[in-house]
Design an enzyme around this catalytic site. Structure first.
Site, PDB file in Angstrom:
ATOM      1  N   THR A 296       0.823  -1.213   0.000  1.00 16.27           N
ATOM      2  CA  THR A 296       0.000   0.000   0.000  1.00 16.27           C
ATOM      3  C   THR A 296       0.857   1.263   0.000  1.00 16.27           C
ATOM      4  OG1 THR A 296      -1.845  -1.101   1.061  1.00 16.27           O
ATOM      5  CG2 THR A 296      -1.735   1.263   1.385  1.00 16.27           C
TER       6      THR A 296
ATOM      7  N   SER B 254       1.754  -7.368  -0.844  1.00 19.81           N
ATOM      8  CA  SER B 254       2.432  -8.362  -0.004  1.00 19.81           C
ATOM      9  C   SER B 254       1.762  -9.736   0.033  1.00 19.81           C
ATOM     10  CB  SER B 254       2.711  -7.814   1.387  1.00 19.81           C
ATOM     11  OG  SER B 254       1.583  -7.836   2.205  1.00 19.81           O
TER      12      SER B 254
ATOM     13  N   THR C  74       1.683  -4.422   4.243  1.00 19.99           N
ATOM     14  CA  THR C  74       1.542  -4.754   5.668  1.00 19.99           C
ATOM     15  C   THR C  74       0.946  -6.147   5.913  1.00 19.99           C
ATOM     16  OG1 THR C  74      -0.615  -3.674   5.786  1.00 19.99           O
ATOM     17  CG2 THR C  74       1.316  -2.335   6.349  1.00 19.99           C
ATOM     18  N   ASP C  75       0.268  -6.724   4.898  1.00 25.33           N
ATOM     19  CA  ASP C  75      -0.420  -8.007   5.136  1.00 25.33           C
ATOM     20  C   ASP C  75       0.536  -9.121   5.566  1.00 25.33           C
ATOM     21  OD1 ASP C  75      -2.724  -6.719   4.384  1.00 25.33           O
ATOM     22  OD2 ASP C  75      -2.963  -7.763   2.477  1.00 25.33           O
TER      23      ASP C  75
HETATM   24  N1  ASP Z   1      -2.814  -5.359   0.949  1.00 21.19           N
HETATM   25  C1  ASP Z   1      -1.688  -4.473   1.167  1.00 21.19           C
HETATM   26  C2  ASP Z   1      -0.399  -5.281   1.058  1.00 21.19           C
HETATM   27  O1  ASP Z   1      -0.073  -5.983   1.995  1.00 21.19           O
HETATM   28  C3  ASP Z   1      -1.810  -3.855   2.506  1.00 21.19           C
HETATM   29  C4  ASP Z   1      -0.745  -2.882   2.881  1.00 21.19           C
HETATM   30  O2  ASP Z   1       0.303  -2.779   2.273  1.00 21.19           O
HETATM   31  O3  ASP Z   1      -0.974  -2.155   3.866  1.00 21.19           O
HETATM   32  O4  ASP Z   1       0.252  -5.184   0.051  1.00 21.19           O
END
Ligand code: ASP
Length: 322
Positions: free
Chosen positions: A13, A55, A87-88
């Site tokens: 993200t 991710s 973050t995932d």
């Molecule tokens: N879905 C996103 C990822 O993990 C979430 C994020 O980056 O906050 O790529």
């Protein structure tokens, strides 16, 4: 003295943007990589876009590639590194790096909960804070850390706790190891050292199963395959399983497939304390390895790293409890 910091962008993200309909999408190039950030006072940044992936697309093979690039960076005169990541699965990549890097060079993993053009986007802020932490003398030898929302967490225990809130990353049992406040990096506690295994290849056939009331052996039977290298079980409470799972678990033990147990609870550690059918005492007697303090996805990464390093039997058990 000028600090030379390697920036490795991997996507997530922090690299994405919101479109006119409110959907969050990857960009052809990470907007952070285009920022003119090369002269941050005493900090020299060298930027590489190693991946541009959400991710959920990151695999252990990507984690190994990152680890190898960081290992090389430690020999190239870098004083620290920042990895930006979705973050995932950030907590899994951060732990993988922590388990496989051997140098004292600070490595900071960061991300964002709001994409680059959203109101209140936390990407640039977290990125800048991560650079501060990576270039702080106090970060040398601290292992891999995760920096989000002004907090510094050890890669070993941090976990994503909220789907959207910017304060999502938490260390449930004992909190962050430090904070960044008014531009100052403050460490408040240390965690026990652990072994580092600089692996060259990665095995992936390691699975994760969550226990539930009324669980039977069906899922474990399905994993009783010659290709299965290990299984992590998120057990109930302090480390117990329903009795209907036992026959299938015993069959896996007979195949010498390592079974590693953690708790599905958000907080605390799993230990063999209950002495009834399916209780922790019973499971430990069967040869199931209790892994203290890690959550399921992290125990899976640690098992996968240990197996990739060729550990087995009592050496694997000792490693999982380190
Ligand atoms: N879905 C996103 C990822 O993990 C979430 C994020 O980056 O906050 O790529």
């Amino acid at each position: 003295m000028t600090k030379k910091i390697l920036i490795l962008h991997t996507g997530g993200t922090i690299s994405m943007s919101e479109d006119a309909t409110g959907k969050i999408k990857p960009n052809a190039q990470n907007p952070l990589a285009e920022l003119p950030l090369n002269s941050q006072g005493q900090i020299q940044l060298v930027t590489e876009e190693i991946f541009n992936l959400p991710s959920p697309h990151i695999t252990p093979a990507h984690m190994l590639q990152l680890s190898q690039r960081l290992r090389q960076a430690a020999t190239e005169g870098f004083d620290g590194a920042v990895v930006t990541h979705g973050t995932d699965t950030l907590e899994e990549t951060a732990l993988f790096l922590d388990l496989t890097l051997t140098s004292t060079m600070p490595v900071v993993v960061t991300g964002a909960m709001r994409s680059s053009n959203e109101i209140g986007s936390d990407g640039l802020y977290n990125f800048r804070t991560a650079i501060m932490v990576a270039s702080a003398n106090a970060s040398v030898g601290k292992g891999v850390v995760v920096v989000m929302n002004d907090e510094i967490h050890s890669a070993r225990y941090v976990t994503k706790t909220h789907t959207t809130n910017v304060a999502t990353f938490r260390t449930p049992t004992f909190g962050p190891i430090g904070i960044v406040s008014e531009g100052h990096v403050n460490y408040m506690q240390t965690i026990n050292p652990q072994p580092h295994l600089p692996i060259e290849k990665v095995i992936t056939e390691v699975y994760l199963i969550k226990a539930y009331a009324g669980m039977t052996g069906t899922l474990f039977q399905a994993l009783n395959q010659p290709t299965t290298r290990g299984i992590v079980i998120e057990a109930l409470g302090a480390g117990n399983l329903p009795p209907q799972t036992l026959a299938a678990l015993q069959a896996l033990v007979h195949q010498n497939i390592p079974l590693v147990l953690v708790s599905r609870c958000f907080n605390g550690i799993a230990e063999p304390v209950y002495d009834y059918q399916g209780g922790g005492v019973n499971l430990a007697q069967m040869g199931i390895i209790f892994c203290r303090g890690l959550n399921g996805p992290k125990a899976r990464i640690k098992l996968l790293v240990g197996l990739s390093a060729g550990l087995q039997g009592s050496a694997l058990k000792k490693y999982l409890n380190s």
